[in-house]
Design a protein around this motif. Structure first.
Motif, mmCIF file in Angstrom:
data_model
loop_
_atom_site.group_PDB
_atom_site.id
_atom_site.type_symbol
_atom_site.label_atom_id
_atom_site.label_comp_id
_atom_site.label_asym_id
_atom_site.label_seq_id
_atom_site.Cartn_x
_atom_site.Cartn_y
_atom_site.Cartn_z
ATOM 1 N N MET A 83 0.848 -1.184 0.000
ATOM 2 C CA MET A 83 0.000 0.000 0.000
ATOM 3 C C MET A 83 0.890 1.242 0.000
ATOM 4 O O MET A 83 1.645 1.463 0.956
ATOM 5 C CB MET A 83 -0.910 -0.002 1.230
ATOM 6 N N ASN A 84 0.799 2.014 -1.049
ATOM 7 C CA ASN A 84 1.567 3.247 -1.190
ATOM 8 C C ASN A 84 0.636 4.447 -1.235
ATOM 9 O O ASN A 84 -0.570 4.300 -1.458
ATOM 10 C CB ASN A 84 2.413 3.202 -2.459
ATOM 11 N N SER A 85 1.191 5.619 -1.031
ATOM 12 C CA SER A 85 0.413 6.870 -1.078
ATOM 13 C C SER A 85 -0.845 6.758 -0.231
ATOM 14 O O SER A 85 -1.945 7.103 -0.668
ATOM 15 C CB SER A 85 0.054 7.207 -2.528
ATOM 16 N N LEU A 86 -0.683 6.289 0.976
ATOM 17 C CA LEU A 86 -1.839 6.056 1.848
ATOM 18 C C LEU A 86 -2.542 7.352 2.197
ATOM 19 O O LEU A 86 -1.916 8.416 2.353
ATOM 20 C CB LEU A 86 -1.396 5.317 3.104
ATOM 21 N N LYS A 87 -3.859 7.242 2.335
ATOM 22 C CA LYS A 87 -4.722 8.372 2.658
ATOM 23 C C LYS A 87 -5.458 8.079 3.958
ATOM 24 O O LYS A 87 -5.681 6.911 4.303
ATOM 25 C CB LYS A 87 -5.741 8.587 1.537
ATOM 26 N N PRO A 88 -5.896 9.118 4.660
ATOM 27 C CA PRO A 88 -6.672 8.874 5.895
ATOM 28 C C PRO A 88 -7.897 7.983 5.649
ATOM 29 O O PRO A 88 -8.264 7.191 6.523
ATOM 30 C CB PRO A 88 -7.076 10.287 6.330
ATOM 31 N N GLU A 89 -8.495 8.082 4.481
ATOM 32 C CA GLU A 89 -9.672 7.257 4.190
ATOM 33 C C GLU A 89 -9.338 5.783 3.969
ATOM 34 O O GLU A 89 -10.239 4.956 3.830
ATOM 35 C CB GLU A 89 -10.443 7.803 2.981
ATOM 36 N N ASP A 90 -8.055 5.435 3.958
ATOM 37 C CA ASP A 90 -7.660 4.029 3.906
ATOM 38 C C ASP A 90 -7.668 3.395 5.302
ATOM 39 O O ASP A 90 -7.458 2.179 5.428
ATOM 40 C CB ASP A 90 -6.259 3.887 3.305
ATOM 41 N N THR A 91 -7.886 4.195 6.326
ATOM 42 C CA THR A 91 -7.936 3.673 7.693
ATOM 43 C C THR A 91 -9.051 2.648 7.828
ATOM 44 O O THR A 91 -10.207 2.937 7.515
ATOM 45 C CB THR A 91 -8.137 4.804 8.692
ATOM 46 N N ALA A 92 -8.700 1.453 8.279
ATOM 47 C CA ALA A 92 -9.667 0.363 8.382
ATOM 48 C C ALA A 92 -8.976 -0.864 8.976
ATOM 49 O O ALA A 92 -7.747 -0.895 9.099
ATOM 50 C CB ALA A 92 -10.235 0.006 7.012
ATOM 51 N N VAL A 93 -9.779 -1.853 9.311
ATOM 52 C CA VAL A 93 -9.246 -3.186 9.588
ATOM 53 C C VAL A 93 -9.206 -3.927 8.253
ATOM 54 O O VAL A 93 -10.213 -3.974 7.539
ATOM 55 C CB VAL A 93 -10.108 -3.944 10.600
ATOM 56 N N TYR A 94 -8.056 -4.474 7.924
ATOM 57 C CA TYR A 94 -7.870 -5.174 6.663
ATOM 58 C C TYR A 94 -7.906 -6.681 6.903
ATOM 59 O O TYR A 94 -7.216 -7.190 7.801
ATOM 60 C CB TYR A 94 -6.553 -4.761 6.022
ATOM 61 N N TYR A 95 -8.690 -7.371 6.090
ATOM 62 C CA TYR A 95 -8.881 -8.811 6.212
ATOM 63 C C TYR A 95 -8.424 -9.512 4.931
ATOM 64 O O TYR A 95 -8.680 -9.018 3.831
ATOM 65 C CB TYR A 95 -10.351 -9.150 6.414
ATOM 66 N N CYS A 96 -7.805 -10.665 5.095
ATOM 67 C CA CYS A 96 -7.549 -11.481 3.913
ATOM 68 C C CYS A 96 -8.586 -12.608 3.858
ATOM 69 O O CYS A 96 -9.153 -12.999 4.893
ATOM 70 C CB CYS A 96 -6.136 -12.038 3.886
ATOM 71 N N SER A 97 -8.838 -13.093 2.672
ATOM 72 C CA SER A 97 -9.872 -14.098 2.460
ATOM 73 C C SER A 97 -9.432 -15.062 1.369
ATOM 74 O O SER A 97 -8.525 -14.759 0.589
ATOM 75 C CB SER A 97 -11.195 -13.433 2.086
ATOM 76 N N ALA A 98 -10.105 -16.207 1.321
ATOM 77 C CA ALA A 98 -9.758 -17.229 0.340
ATOM 78 C C ALA A 98 -11.000 -18.018 -0.058
ATOM 79 O O ALA A 98 -11.935 -18.175 0.739
ATOM 80 C CB ALA A 98 -8.700 -18.177 0.905
ATOM 81 N N VAL A 99 -10.982 -18.491 -1.295
ATOM 82 C CA VAL A 99 -12.076 -19.330 -1.792
ATOM 83 C C VAL A 99 -11.558 -20.159 -2.958
ATOM 84 O O VAL A 99 -10.665 -19.716 -3.692
ATOM 85 C CB VAL A 99 -13.282 -18.448 -2.203
ATOM 86 N N ARG A 100 -12.113 -21.356 -3.138
ATOM 87 C CA ARG A 100 -11.684 -22.205 -4.263
ATOM 88 C C ARG A 100 -12.240 -21.688 -5.587
ATOM 89 O O ARG A 100 -11.526 -21.559 -6.579
ATOM 90 C CB ARG A 100 -12.149 -23.642 -4.045
ATOM 91 N N VAL A 101 -13.541 -21.421 -5.585
ATOM 92 C CA VAL A 101 -14.211 -20.959 -6.795
ATOM 93 C C VAL A 101 -15.024 -19.730 -6.414
ATOM 94 O O VAL A 101 -15.784 -19.774 -5.454
ATOM 95 C CB VAL A 101 -15.140 -22.042 -7.384
ATOM 96 N N VAL A 102 -14.876 -18.684 -7.156
ATOM 97 C CA VAL A 102 -15.555 -17.440 -6.791
ATOM 98 C C VAL A 102 -16.435 -16.957 -7.941
ATOM 99 O O VAL A 102 -16.076 -17.096 -9.103
ATOM 100 C CB VAL A 102 -14.519 -16.365 -6.395
ATOM 101 N N GLY A 103 -17.583 -16.404 -7.575
ATOM 102 C CA GLY A 103 -18.463 -15.796 -8.558
ATOM 103 C C GLY A 103 -18.120 -14.327 -8.683
ATOM 104 O O GLY A 103 -17.180 -13.929 -9.361
ATOM 105 N N ASN A 104 -18.866 -13.495 -7.969
ATOM 106 C CA ASN A 104 -18.555 -12.065 -7.931
ATOM 107 C C ASN A 104 -17.522 -11.818 -6.832
ATOM 108 O O ASN A 104 -17.857 -11.744 -5.652
ATOM 109 C CB ASN A 104 -19.818 -11.262 -7.665
ATOM 110 N N LEU A 105 -16.267 -11.703 -7.206
ATOM 111 C CA LEU A 105 -15.199 -11.640 -6.210
ATOM 112 C C LEU A 105 -15.215 -10.352 -5.395
ATOM 113 O O LEU A 105 -14.518 -10.258 -4.390
ATOM 114 C CB LEU A 105 -13.845 -11.859 -6.877
#
Length: 124
Positions: A83-105
């Motif tokens: 993450m570069n050029s970070l902005k205050p609006e990027d403030t959040a809890v960031y989560y990673c996720s995984a799936v075998r087959v995805v529809g609308n990712l």
């Protein structure tokens, strides 16, 4: 089952950079699409970026395109978010996720496995 653990969050000034990591264990990591979502205070979880199992395809939210880069190292069972050029609006809890087959990712409900999240705070 896939277990996901995020790391790398922290406090940074606007314009700064952070690199998040997501370490996976359990099933074969290279069989899964993986993604980053985030949740800001008082808002719903939103899509940030996703990457195909091979790493050959990536997708980004318009709000982070050109500033964030998603990547993965299947040999290390790890996904990254630079993450570069970070902005205050990027403030959040960031989560990673995984799936075998995805529809609308871009839809959180399409993803099967989630980490606990890592806090990113960008000060102005």
């Amino acid at each position: 089952q896939v277990q996901l653990v995020e790391s790398g969050g922290g406090l940074v000034q606007a314009g700064g950079s952070l690199r998040l990591s997501c370490a996976a264990s359990g099933r074969t990591f290279s069989n899964y699409y993986t993604a980053w979502f985030r949740r800001a205070p008082g808002k719903e979880r939103e899509f940030v970026a996703a990457i195909s199992w091979s790493g050959s395809s990536t997708w980004y939210a318009d709000s982070v395109k050109g500033r964030f880069t998603i990547s993965r190292d299947n040999a290390r069972n790890t996904m990254y978010l630079q993450m570069n050029s970070l902005k205050p609006e990027d403030t959040a809890v960031y989560y990673c996720s995984a799936v075998r087959v995805v529809g609308n990712l871009r839809v959180a409900g399409e993803w099967d496995y989630w980490g606990q999240g890592t806090q990113v705070t960008v000060s102005s």
